[in-house]
Motif scaffolding. Structure first.
Motif, PDB file in Angstrom:
ATOM      1  N   SER A  81       0.837  -1.195   0.000  1.00  0.00           N
ATOM      2  CA  SER A  81       0.000   0.000   0.000  1.00  0.00           C
ATOM      3  C   SER A  81       0.876   1.251   0.000  1.00  0.00           C
ATOM      4  O   SER A  81       1.770   1.396   0.839  1.00  0.00           O
ATOM      5  N   ILE A  82       0.623   2.162  -0.960  1.00  0.00           N
ATOM      6  CA  ILE A  82       1.442   3.370  -1.075  1.00  0.00           C
ATOM      7  C   ILE A  82       0.561   4.601  -1.235  1.00  0.00           C
ATOM      8  O   ILE A  82      -0.548   4.535  -1.757  1.00  0.00           O
ATOM      9  N   ASN A  83       1.072   5.723  -0.772  1.00  0.00           N
ATOM     10  CA  ASN A  83       0.389   7.014  -0.925  1.00  0.00           C
ATOM     11  C   ASN A  83       1.165   7.941  -1.845  1.00  0.00           C
ATOM     12  O   ASN A  83       0.705   9.043  -2.156  1.00  0.00           O
ATOM     13  N   ASN A  84       2.320   7.486  -2.271  1.00  0.00           N
ATOM     14  CA  ASN A  84       3.169   8.259  -3.164  1.00  0.00           C
ATOM     15  C   ASN A  84       3.862   7.270  -4.101  1.00  0.00           C
ATOM     16  O   ASN A  84       4.346   6.223  -3.635  1.00  0.00           O
ATOM     17  N   LEU A  85       3.929   7.585  -5.375  1.00  0.00           N
ATOM     18  CA  LEU A  85       4.504   6.632  -6.324  1.00  0.00           C
ATOM     19  C   LEU A  85       6.003   6.450  -6.137  1.00  0.00           C
ATOM     20  O   LEU A  85       6.588   5.503  -6.665  1.00  0.00           O
ATOM     21  N   ASN A  86       6.622   7.323  -5.384  1.00  0.00           N
ATOM     22  CA  ASN A  86       8.036   7.118  -5.043  1.00  0.00           C
ATOM     23  C   ASN A  86       8.216   5.937  -4.084  1.00  0.00           C
ATOM     24  O   ASN A  86       9.323   5.435  -3.901  1.00  0.00           O
ATOM     25  N   GLN A  87       7.115   5.494  -3.455  1.00  0.00           N
ATOM     26  CA  GLN A  87       7.164   4.369  -2.520  1.00  0.00           C
ATOM     27  C   GLN A  87       6.998   3.020  -3.226  1.00  0.00           C
ATOM     28  O   GLN A  87       7.027   1.976  -2.580  1.00  0.00           O
ATOM     29  N   LEU A  88       6.842   3.054  -4.528  1.00  0.00           N
ATOM     30  CA  LEU A  88       6.615   1.835  -5.310  1.00  0.00           C
ATOM     31  C   LEU A  88       7.733   0.821  -5.106  1.00  0.00           C
ATOM     32  O   LEU A  88       8.907   1.175  -5.080  1.00  0.00           O
ATOM     33  N   LEU A  89       7.357  -0.451  -4.948  1.00  0.00           N
ATOM     34  CA  LEU A  89       8.335  -1.524  -4.828  1.00  0.00           C
ATOM     35  C   LEU A  89       8.272  -2.394  -6.073  1.00  0.00           C
ATOM     36  O   LEU A  89       7.204  -2.927  -6.415  1.00  0.00           O
ATOM     37  N   PHE A  90       9.398  -2.520  -6.764  1.00  0.00           N
ATOM     38  CA  PHE A  90       9.446  -3.357  -7.956  1.00  0.00           C
ATOM     39  C   PHE A  90       9.284  -4.826  -7.561  1.00  0.00           C
ATOM     40  O   PHE A  90       9.776  -5.265  -6.529  1.00  0.00           O
ATOM     41  N   GLY A  91       8.577  -5.548  -8.424  1.00  0.00           N
ATOM     42  CA  GLY A  91       8.363  -6.961  -8.158  1.00  0.00           C
ATOM     43  C   GLY A  91       7.286  -7.244  -7.136  1.00  0.00           C
ATOM     44  O   GLY A  91       7.121  -8.382  -6.704  1.00  0.00           O
ATOM     45  N   LYS A  92       6.532  -6.198  -6.738  1.00  0.00           N
ATOM     46  CA  LYS A  92       5.426  -6.356  -5.794  1.00  0.00           C
ATOM     47  C   LYS A  92       4.143  -5.825  -6.431  1.00  0.00           C
ATOM     48  O   LYS A  92       4.188  -5.038  -7.379  1.00  0.00           O
ATOM     49  N   VAL A  93       2.998  -6.246  -5.882  1.00  0.00           N
ATOM     50  CA  VAL A  93       1.711  -5.703  -6.334  1.00  0.00           C
ATOM     51  C   VAL A  93       1.416  -4.473  -5.482  1.00  0.00           C
ATOM     52  O   VAL A  93       1.111  -4.578  -4.294  1.00  0.00           O
ATOM     53  N   ASN A  94       1.562  -3.310  -6.094  1.00  0.00           N
ATOM     54  CA  ASN A  94       1.393  -2.046  -5.388  1.00  0.00           C
ATOM     55  C   ASN A  94      -0.046  -1.541  -5.532  1.00  0.00           C
ATOM     56  O   ASN A  94      -0.656  -1.673  -6.590  1.00  0.00           O
ATOM     57  N   VAL A  95      -0.560  -0.965  -4.449  1.00  0.00           N
ATOM     58  CA  VAL A  95      -1.869  -0.318  -4.484  1.00  0.00           C
ATOM     59  C   VAL A  95      -1.675   1.147  -4.123  1.00  0.00           C
ATOM     60  O   VAL A  95      -1.263   1.467  -3.000  1.00  0.00           O
ATOM     61  N   PHE A  96      -1.942   2.019  -5.081  1.00  0.00           N
ATOM     62  CA  PHE A  96      -1.849   3.460  -4.826  1.00  0.00           C
ATOM     63  C   PHE A  96      -3.201   3.931  -4.289  1.00  0.00           C
ATOM     64  O   PHE A  96      -4.235   3.759  -4.934  1.00  0.00           O
ATOM     65  N   ASN A  97      -3.186   4.519  -3.112  1.00  0.00           N
ATOM     66  CA  ASN A  97      -4.425   4.944  -2.461  1.00  0.00           C
ATOM     67  C   ASN A  97      -4.963   6.231  -3.078  1.00  0.00           C
ATOM     68  O   ASN A  97      -4.460   7.319  -2.801  1.00  0.00           O
ATOM     69  N   CYS A  98      -5.973   6.079  -3.922  1.00  0.00           N
ATOM     70  CA  CYS A  98      -6.634   7.244  -4.522  1.00  0.00           C
ATOM     71  C   CYS A  98      -7.660   7.850  -3.569  1.00  0.00           C
ATOM     72  O   CYS A  98      -8.102   8.977  -3.739  1.00  0.00           O
ATOM     73  N   TRP A  99      -8.087   7.073  -2.594  1.00  0.00           N
ATOM     74  CA  TRP A  99      -8.986   7.522  -1.535  1.00  0.00           C
ATOM     75  C   TRP A  99      -8.713   6.651  -0.307  1.00  0.00           C
ATOM     76  O   TRP A  99      -8.116   5.578  -0.416  1.00  0.00           O
ATOM     77  N   ASN A 100      -9.129   7.114   0.857  1.00  0.00           N
ATOM     78  CA  ASN A 100      -8.876   6.369   2.089  1.00  0.00           C
ATOM     79  C   ASN A 100     -10.151   5.922   2.791  1.00  0.00           C
ATOM     80  O   ASN A 100     -10.117   5.023   3.645  1.00  0.00           O
ATOM     81  N   GLU A 101     -11.281   6.544   2.452  1.00  0.00           N
ATOM     82  CA  GLU A 101     -12.531   6.190   3.125  1.00  0.00           C
ATOM     83  C   GLU A 101     -13.028   4.819   2.655  1.00  0.00           C
ATOM     84  O   GLU A 101     -12.753   4.386   1.543  1.00  0.00           O
ATOM     85  N   PRO A 102     -13.764   4.104   3.506  1.00  0.00           N
ATOM     86  CA  PRO A 102     -14.350   2.827   3.092  1.00  0.00           C
ATOM     87  C   PRO A 102     -15.425   3.053   2.032  1.00  0.00           C
ATOM     88  O   PRO A 102     -16.111   4.075   2.040  1.00  0.00           O
TER      89      PRO A 102
END
Length: 348
Positions: free
Chosen positions: A63-84
């Protein structure tokens, strides 16, 4: 453009009440996918964990909030929203449509900014995405405005490629949309895509007629004779291998399509009905002609089976493969055409 062995694939999640979440999960549960691409799902960790639990998936997310936090070789989820979000499979919901657009807009921005290499879009509902802020018939029209170039809906498999002169146009309005300028623009877009995106050196293109039996010498309309044939002749005079118009009713059944690198249909159903019949769920919708690469599966939200765990991910998986291959082909084409010495050495 850079060439990467592990291409960053951005994924817009589409309609959360449809099958998008399921086919994304199924695609990347195969860990081999992560050997040559790094996915970034534009949604929220809460939504993706809901899908993970519902479908009993063992996939792990970064789980990432910034694309600089991306991990190669992993399934990344960029949080476009935080509410349920209240996900109700199979239900058409304007609120869910708004989340689909938020995902698309943020993924498109990342694509424009070069933070992802390609974009693969999960299916949306064209009705519930409409709002005062978003008035587009679908992905293609939105991306055509956001990105550079002239967009072309190009349906592709390994053995079949179908482009359209008109796409989401009512049947009664097709002829009024056709002009010499449009036909030349669309056929050139197909031709250039075959060169750059599919590494085909001398593309052969077939064009289907406007009217049944291409008008039967004016008995069933004269548009093939007055619009299509003269325009195709002009294109041929440029040295392009363009043939037709062919009568659409027998073109695919006779296997004539196998003699060409691409087929250009006059309107949506003329091209997509045979394409989807022949592709058996392996087809990919590629938006050709733009400066960035976008693909999608050849199906919709499939509300009727959403949440049941029976959705077939093959078309989505093929869309990922196609985006990666087209990215690499474009890199190779640019390298070849921008390096005269390399071209000279290849001829020796």
């Amino acid at each position: 453009m850079k060439k990467s062995e592990n291409i960053v694939v951005g994924i817009s999640i589409g309609d959360l009440n449809g099958i998008g979440g399921e086919i994304v999960l199924k695609t990347f549960e195969d860990s081999r996918m992560l050997e040559f691409c790094t996915p970034v799902i534009f949604a929220s960790a809460k939504a993706m964990n809901f899908f993970k639990t519902h479908f009993n998936s063992e996939i792990n997310f970064n789980s990432i909030n910034n694309l600089n936090q991306l991990l190669f070789g992993k399934v990344n989820v960029f949080n476009c929203w935080n509410e349920p979000v209240n996900i109700e499979f199979g239900k058409e919901d304007v609120k869910i449509g708004a989340y689909a657009i938020k995902s698309l807009q943020m993924a498109t921005k990342a694509l424009k900014d070069g933070q992802i290499d390609v974009l693969v879009t999960a299916p949306i509902n064209k009705h519930n995405i409409q709002s005062e802020a978003f008035k587009f018939p679908g992905h293609t029209d939105y991306l055509a405005q956001q990105l550079e170039g002239e967009s072309l809906m190009f349906m592709v498999t390994d053995t079949l490629r179908v482009g359209l002169l008109t796409d989401h146009v009512p049947v009664k309005n097709i002829v009024e949309h056709l002009s010499e300028a449009l036909i030349i623009k669309k056929i050139n877009a197909v031709y250039n895509s075959l060169l750059k995106d599919f590494n085909i050196v001398r593309p052969k293109i077939a064009v289907l007629g406007i009217n049944p039996h291409t008008g039967d010498n004016g008995v069933i309309g004269n548009e093939d004779d007055t619009i299509l044939r003269p325009t195709l002749q002009k294109i041929k005079e440029e040295g392009k291998l363009v043939f037709g118009p062919y009568a659409a009713d027998s073109f695919f059944g006779s296997n004539n399509y196998k003699n060409f690198d691409a087929i250009v249909a006059t309107y949506h159903d003329q091209g997509l009905i045979p394409f989807k019949t022949l592709s058996f769920g392996q087809g990919v919708n590629f938006t050709a002609g733009l400066n960035k690469i976008r693909t999608s599966p050849d199906h919709g939200t499939a509300y009727e089976i959403a949440g049941k765990g029976v959705a077939d991910e093959n078309s989505f998986k093929e869309a990922v493969f196609a985006a990666i291959q087209i990215f690499k082909n474009r890199f190779d084409y640019e390298e070849l055409t921008s390096n005269p010495l390399k071209k000279s050495n290849q001829k020796m």
